[in-house]
Motif scaffolding. Structure first.
Motif, PDB file in Angstrom:
ATOM      1  N   GLY A   1       9.584  12.015   8.381  1.00 20.35           N
ATOM      2  CA  GLY A   1       8.502  11.087   8.099  1.00 20.35           C
ATOM      3  C   GLY A   1       7.298  11.809   7.540  1.00 20.35           C
ATOM      4  N   PHE A   2       6.339  11.019   7.078  1.00 20.81           N
ATOM      5  CA  PHE A   2       5.106  11.606   6.549  1.00 20.81           C
ATOM      6  C   PHE A   2       3.955  10.643   6.766  1.00 20.81           C
ATOM      7  CE2 PHE A   2       6.167   8.911   2.998  1.00 20.81           C
ATOM      8  CZ  PHE A   2       4.949   8.564   2.429  1.00 20.81           C
ATOM      9  N   ALA A   3       2.756  11.188   6.668  1.00 18.34           N
ATOM     10  CA  ALA A   3       1.529  10.396   6.752  1.00 18.34           C
ATOM     11  C   ALA A   3       0.496  11.020   5.821  1.00 18.34           C
ATOM     12  CB  ALA A   3       0.996  10.381   8.179  1.00 18.34           C
ATOM     13  N   THR A   4      -0.331  10.161   5.234  1.00 17.92           N
ATOM     14  CA  THR A   4      -1.394  10.614   4.346  1.00 17.92           C
ATOM     15  C   THR A   4      -2.716  10.035   4.827  1.00 17.92           C
ATOM     16  OG1 THR A   4       0.200  10.414   2.521  1.00 17.92           O
ATOM     17  CG2 THR A   4      -2.088  10.869   1.929  1.00 17.92           C
ATOM     18  N   VAL A   5      -3.719  10.887   4.932  1.00 19.12           N
ATOM     19  CA  VAL A   5      -5.056  10.488   5.369  1.00 19.12           C
ATOM     20  C   VAL A   5      -6.038  10.752   4.234  1.00 19.12           C
ATOM     21  CG1 VAL A   5      -6.923  10.942   7.013  1.00 19.12           C
ATOM     22  CG2 VAL A   5      -4.540  11.045   7.765  1.00 19.12           C
TER      23      VAL A   5
ATOM     24  N   GLN B   1      -8.433   4.350  10.439  1.00 21.80           N
ATOM     25  CA  GLN B   1      -8.067   2.952  10.274  1.00 21.80           C
ATOM     26  C   GLN B   1      -6.956   2.820   9.239  1.00 21.80           C
ATOM     27  OE1 GLN B   1     -12.045   1.616   9.115  1.00 21.80           O
ATOM     28  NE2 GLN B   1     -11.270   1.141   7.069  1.00 21.80           N
ATOM     29  N   TRP B   2      -6.221   1.694   9.331  1.00 19.03           N
ATOM     30  CA  TRP B   2      -5.134   1.449   8.390  1.00 19.03           C
ATOM     31  C   TRP B   2      -4.802  -0.025   8.344  1.00 19.03           C
ATOM     32  CZ3 TRP B   2      -4.609   3.911  13.056  1.00 19.03           C
ATOM     33  CH2 TRP B   2      -3.740   3.362  14.004  1.00 19.03           C
TER      34      TRP B   2
ATOM     35  N   THR C   1     -22.355   3.387   8.953  1.00 16.82           N
ATOM     36  CA  THR C   1     -22.962   4.540   8.267  1.00 16.82           C
ATOM     37  C   THR C   1     -22.296   5.859   8.671  1.00 16.82           C
ATOM     38  OG1 THR C   1     -24.766   4.684   9.886  1.00 16.82           O
ATOM     39  CG2 THR C   1     -25.184   3.407   7.868  1.00 16.82           C
ATOM     40  N   SER C   2     -20.992   5.907   8.433  1.00 13.95           N
ATOM     41  CA  SER C   2     -20.224   7.079   8.841  1.00 13.95           C
ATOM     42  C   SER C   2     -19.076   7.368   7.875  1.00 13.95           C
ATOM     43  CB  SER C   2     -19.612   6.851  10.226  1.00 13.95           C
ATOM     44  OG  SER C   2     -20.609   6.731  11.195  1.00 13.95           O
ATOM     45  N   LYS C   3     -18.621   8.580   7.962  1.00 20.98           N
ATOM     46  CA  LYS C   3     -17.384   8.978   7.314  1.00 20.98           C
ATOM     47  C   LYS C   3     -16.236   8.396   8.142  1.00 20.98           C
ATOM     48  CE  LYS C   3     -14.928  13.307   6.254  1.00 20.98           C
ATOM     49  NZ  LYS C   3     -15.055  14.786   6.325  1.00 20.98           N
ATOM     50  N   ILE C   4     -15.216   7.879   7.463  1.00 22.54           N
ATOM     51  CA  ILE C   4     -14.037   7.367   8.151  1.00 22.54           C
ATOM     52  C   ILE C   4     -12.786   7.927   7.492  1.00 22.54           C
ATOM     53  CG2 ILE C   4     -15.122   5.248   8.995  1.00 22.54           C
ATOM     54  CD1 ILE C   4     -13.661   3.773   6.690  1.00 22.54           C
ATOM     55  N   ALA C   5     -11.704   7.873   8.211  1.00 20.39           N
ATOM     56  CA  ALA C   5     -10.405   8.321   7.699  1.00 20.39           C
ATOM     57  C   ALA C   5      -9.502   7.106   7.554  1.00 20.39           C
ATOM     58  CB  ALA C   5      -9.789   9.338   8.649  1.00 20.39           C
ATOM     59  N   ILE C   6      -8.832   7.030   6.438  1.00 20.65           N
ATOM     60  CA  ILE C   6      -7.884   5.957   6.169  1.00 20.65           C
ATOM     61  C   ILE C   6      -6.478   6.539   6.289  1.00 20.65           C
ATOM     62  CG2 ILE C   6      -7.072   4.254   4.488  1.00 20.65           C
ATOM     63  CD1 ILE C   6     -10.011   3.836   5.265  1.00 20.65           C
ATOM     64  N   LEU C   7      -5.704   6.005   7.199  1.00 22.68           N
ATOM     65  CA  LEU C   7      -4.285   6.361   7.273  1.00 22.68           C
ATOM     66  C   LEU C   7      -3.610   5.486   6.223  1.00 22.68           C
ATOM     67  CD1 LEU C   7      -1.880   7.789   8.624  1.00 22.68           C
ATOM     68  CD2 LEU C   7      -1.845   5.936  10.296  1.00 22.68           C
ATOM     69  N   ASN C   8      -3.553   6.011   5.015  1.00 17.95           N
ATOM     70  CA  ASN C   8      -3.099   5.203   3.887  1.00 17.95           C
ATOM     71  C   ASN C   8      -1.584   5.069   3.840  1.00 17.95           C
ATOM     72  OD1 ASN C   8      -4.455   3.859   1.502  1.00 17.95           O
ATOM     73  ND2 ASN C   8      -2.689   4.844   0.564  1.00 17.95           N
ATOM     74  N   ASP C   9      -0.881   6.077   4.280  1.00 22.19           N
ATOM     75  CA  ASP C   9       0.580   6.054   4.230  1.00 22.19           C
ATOM     76  C   ASP C   9       1.132   6.542   5.560  1.00 22.19           C
ATOM     77  OD1 ASP C   9       0.364   5.670   1.323  1.00 22.19           O
ATOM     78  OD2 ASP C   9      -0.053   7.808   1.243  1.00 22.19           O
ATOM     79  N   LEU C  10       2.129   5.825   6.055  1.00 17.93           N
ATOM     80  CA  LEU C  10       2.881   6.263   7.219  1.00 17.93           C
ATOM     81  C   LEU C  10       4.302   5.767   7.018  1.00 17.93           C
ATOM     82  CD1 LEU C  10       3.002   7.496  10.100  1.00 17.93           C
ATOM     83  CD2 LEU C  10       2.543   5.193  10.955  1.00 17.93           C
TER      84      LEU C  10
END
Length: 146
Positions: A61-65, A115-116, A74-83
């Motif tokens: 498997g793989f995941a992309t952030v 988030q995703w 008002t913050s930096k966020i991470a998107i779990l774009n692929d799982l």
């Protein structure tokens, strides 16, 4: 075992990227474009990173952030774009471990949250997400092709 995707192991991940795109019925999957695009996430960069899960020498498997910002908190966020997990490895904790890894990666890199989104009919994935103590948004997701 989770590894960061690098230029050396990216070719092992690309067939799973293709399978992921086919799962979501992408009309024009292009291996060359995938290689060029995902090369940007080899190793850590300000844009994000990609991770693979290896089980018995096979990429399971793989995941992309991706990193971005949100003005609501008002913050930096991470998107779990692929799982994506290969079907034969599903139900064995691969997805959960990748999400946990991505969450820690986001935290260490200063993101306020991970988030995703997923398709409404992807019930198997939702079952995993609901079991992880996540909160489900009631927001609607819109896209506009340019």
């Amino acid at each position: 075992m989770i590894e960061q995707v690098s230029k050396e192991n990216l070719p092992e991940v690309l067939p799973l990227v293709r399978a992921y795109q086919e799962f979501y019925k992408v009309q024009s999957v292009c291996d060359k474009r995938n290689f060029e695009f995902f090369s940007k996430f080899c190793g850590s960069s300000e844009h994000g990173s990609q991770f693979l899960f290896r089980k018995e020498q096979e990429v399971a498997g793989f995941a992309t952030v991706y990193f971005t910002f949100t003005s609501t908190i008002t913050s930096k966020i991470a998107i779990l774009n692929d799982l994506y997990t290969l079907p034969k490895f599903r139900g064995n904790g691969v997805g959960r471990q990748l999400i946990d890894h991505c969450r820690e990666f986001a935290r260490v890199n200063g993101a306020a949250r991970l988030q995703w989104v997923t398709a409404p009919d992807n019930v198997a994935a939702q079952k995993l997400y609901d079991s992880m103590g996540t909160s489900k948004s009631t927001w609607h997701f819109y896209t506009y092709s340019t």
